[in-house]
Motif scaffolding. Structure first.
Motif, mmCIF file in Angstrom:
data_model
loop_
_atom_site.group_PDB
_atom_site.id
_atom_site.type_symbol
_atom_site.label_atom_id
_atom_site.label_comp_id
_atom_site.label_asym_id
_atom_site.label_seq_id
_atom_site.Cartn_x
_atom_site.Cartn_y
_atom_site.Cartn_z
ATOM 1 N N GLY A 108 0.815 -1.218 0.000
ATOM 2 C CA GLY A 108 0.000 0.000 0.000
ATOM 3 C C GLY A 108 0.847 1.266 0.000
ATOM 4 O O GLY A 108 0.630 2.160 -0.818
ATOM 5 N N PRO A 109 1.860 1.360 0.885
ATOM 6 C CA PRO A 109 2.717 2.551 0.859
ATOM 7 C C PRO A 109 3.475 2.700 -0.470
ATOM 8 O O PRO A 109 3.714 3.821 -0.939
ATOM 9 N N GLY A 110 3.830 1.579 -1.093
ATOM 10 C CA GLY A 110 4.488 1.650 -2.402
ATOM 11 C C GLY A 110 3.545 2.211 -3.460
ATOM 12 O O GLY A 110 3.941 3.029 -4.295
ATOM 13 N N VAL A 111 2.296 1.788 -3.402
ATOM 14 C CA VAL A 111 1.280 2.306 -4.329
ATOM 15 C C VAL A 111 1.170 3.824 -4.164
ATOM 16 O O VAL A 111 1.139 4.574 -5.139
ATOM 17 N N ASN A 112 1.167 4.269 -2.921
ATOM 18 C CA ASN A 112 1.071 5.700 -2.616
ATOM 19 C C ASN A 112 2.249 6.478 -3.228
ATOM 20 O O ASN A 112 2.067 7.522 -3.866
ATOM 21 N N LYS A 113 3.460 5.936 -3.078
ATOM 22 C CA LYS A 113 4.639 6.623 -3.633
ATOM 23 C C LYS A 113 4.559 6.683 -5.157
ATOM 24 O O LYS A 113 4.956 7.673 -5.782
ATOM 25 N N LYS A 114 4.048 5.610 -5.752
ATOM 26 C CA LYS A 114 3.954 5.575 -7.222
ATOM 27 C C LYS A 114 2.932 6.603 -7.724
ATOM 28 O O LYS A 114 3.169 7.285 -8.725
ATOM 29 N N ILE A 115 1.801 6.718 -7.026
ATOM 30 C CA ILE A 115 0.799 7.715 -7.440
ATOM 31 C C ILE A 115 1.428 9.107 -7.374
ATOM 32 O O ILE A 115 1.286 9.923 -8.295
ATOM 33 N N LYS A 116 2.163 9.360 -6.286
ATOM 34 C CA LYS A 116 2.777 10.687 -6.114
ATOM 35 C C LYS A 116 3.871 10.945 -7.146
ATOM 36 O O LYS A 116 4.204 12.095 -7.416
ATOM 37 N N ALA A 117 4.440 9.890 -7.702
ATOM 38 C CA ALA A 117 5.467 10.073 -8.737
ATOM 39 C C ALA A 117 4.848 10.323 -10.108
ATOM 40 O O ALA A 117 5.394 11.084 -10.912
ATOM 41 N N VAL A 118 3.718 9.690 -10.397
ATOM 42 C CA VAL A 118 3.198 9.808 -11.772
ATOM 43 C C VAL A 118 2.405 11.095 -11.976
ATOM 44 O O VAL A 118 2.417 11.646 -13.086
ATOM 45 N N LEU A 119 1.738 11.611 -10.931
ATOM 46 C CA LEU A 119 0.930 12.828 -11.131
ATOM 47 C C LEU A 119 1.768 14.002 -11.656
ATOM 48 O O LEU A 119 1.383 14.620 -12.651
ATOM 49 N N PRO A 120 2.922 14.313 -11.025
ATOM 50 C CA PRO A 120 3.713 15.432 -11.550
ATOM 51 C C PRO A 120 4.305 15.162 -12.931
ATOM 52 O O PRO A 120 4.696 16.103 -13.625
ATOM 53 N N ALA A 121 4.370 13.897 -13.331
ATOM 54 C CA ALA A 121 4.885 13.577 -14.675
ATOM 55 C C ALA A 121 3.788 13.734 -15.726
ATOM 56 O O ALA A 121 4.021 13.484 -16.918
ATOM 57 N N GLY A 122 2.593 14.138 -15.287
ATOM 58 C CA GLY A 122 1.502 14.344 -16.241
ATOM 59 C C GLY A 122 0.826 13.048 -16.656
ATOM 60 O O GLY A 122 0.127 13.003 -17.672
ATOM 61 N N LEU A 123 1.027 11.994 -15.859
ATOM 62 C CA LEU A 123 0.407 10.707 -16.180
ATOM 63 C C LEU A 123 -0.788 10.490 -15.257
ATOM 64 O O LEU A 123 -0.770 10.885 -14.091
ATOM 65 N N ARG A 124 -1.819 9.840 -15.779
ATOM 66 C CA ARG A 124 -3.026 9.576 -14.983
ATOM 67 C C ARG A 124 -2.886 8.228 -14.297
ATOM 68 O O ARG A 124 -2.722 7.203 -14.963
ATOM 69 N N PRO A 125 -2.945 8.188 -12.968
ATOM 70 C CA PRO A 125 -2.889 6.893 -12.280
ATOM 71 C C PRO A 125 -4.237 6.165 -12.376
ATOM 72 O O PRO A 125 -5.289 6.768 -12.173
ATOM 73 N N ILE A 126 -4.179 4.883 -12.683
ATOM 74 C CA ILE A 126 -5.358 4.010 -12.595
ATOM 75 C C ILE A 126 -5.027 3.042 -11.463
ATOM 76 O O ILE A 126 -4.228 2.116 -11.630
ATOM 77 N N VAL A 127 -5.584 3.299 -10.301
ATOM 78 C CA VAL A 127 -5.156 2.625 -9.077
ATOM 79 C C VAL A 127 -6.118 1.485 -8.739
ATOM 80 O O VAL A 127 -7.321 1.705 -8.598
#
Ligand code: PGA
Length: 254
Positions: A108-127
């Motif tokens: 779960g914490p890894g998922v959180n870090k990944k979401i926070k990494a993709v948003l600023p890259a302009g990518l849409r997370p599908i979680v």
């Protein structure tokens, strides 16, 4: 709240770049005219990202990666970062799929870090989130969903409403042919939307698309999509054939 339905394929570890090109040629011929009232995305293997992006260029189809590392670059052998995925022309990333959680130690914490990494890259997370059969049978479904939501969305309270999509994928329905009934799926989706309203904001609850995943097929897509809190589908097996997935994309919305 106007949430445009999203039909997303998840190819998992299938299709070379050549097979991806052939697939898109086929499905684009079937999606003519392209339905304007829905969005379409494909999660493809990293090695097919660029071929897929080229194959759909000029169409509204979004290409997604199926995983990402949370650092932009570094000594992480075998990993791929959000800026790399964005530079390949993709527009989204599937994060926290149950296969990654169960087989590859995704937390779960890894998922959180990944979401926070993709948003600023302009990518849409599908979680992705969802309970196992044992958890459902023990009556723990909502508890599990609440925990996964809290972990995934920690610190994201200020993110723009609707900046990410959530996919409810009960593990017992993935690849098993055992689809959740529309009522069972709706119940879980209503829980997730209620959780968002209470813990994030009513605006986020209204704007966030909730996809259902788990044995979605051409013959059950419309019934699932007719539920008030189901805003899309994440489709594994049935997204591998152009004929089948075109039918899912063209589900009857009337
Ligand atoms: P399935 O997979 O449609 O083959 O059940 C769904 C998924 O894993 O996203």
């Amino acid at each position: 709240m106007n949430r445009k339905p999203l039909l997303a394929g998840n190819w998992k570890m299938y299709k070379t770049s050549r097979q991806a090109r052939e697939f898109f040629q086929d499905i684009l011929a079937r999606l003519n005219p392209f339905p304007a009232d829905r969005e379409v995305a494909f999660g493809v293997p990293f090695t097919s990202l660029e071929a897929a992006v080229q194959a759909v260029s000029g169409t509204p189809i979004i290409i997604a990666a199926q995983n990402v590392h949370w650092e932009p670059e570094g000594a992480f052998t075998g990993e791929v970062s959000a800026p790399m995925i964005a530079a390949a022309g993709a527009g989204a990333v599937i994060i926290g799929h149950s296969e990654r959680r169960q087989l590859f130690g995704e937390t779960g914490p890894g998922v959180n870090k990944k979401i926070k990494a993709v948003l600023p890259a302009g990518l849409r997370p599908i979680v992705c989130l969802g309970e196992t059969l044992a958890e459902r049978e023990a009556g723990l479904t909502f508890e599990v969903l609440a925990k996964q939501l809290a972990e995934a969305l920690a610190g994201l309270e200020k993110a723009a409403p609707g900046a990410l999509d959530l996919a409810y994928e009960p593990v017992w329905a993935i690849g098993t042919g055992r689809t959740a009934t529309p009522e069972t799926a709706q119940e879980a989706h209503a829980f997730i939307r209620g959780w968002l309203a209470e813990k994030i904001s009513p605006a986020a609850a209204g704007a966030t698309r909730l996809l259902y995943g788990g044995s979605v097929k051409p013959d059950n897509a419309a019934q699932l999509m007719a539920q008030p809190d189901i805003d899309g589908a994440l489709v594994g097996g049935a997204s591998l054939t152009a004929d089948g997935f075109a039918k899912i994309i063209q589900y009857d919305r009337s």
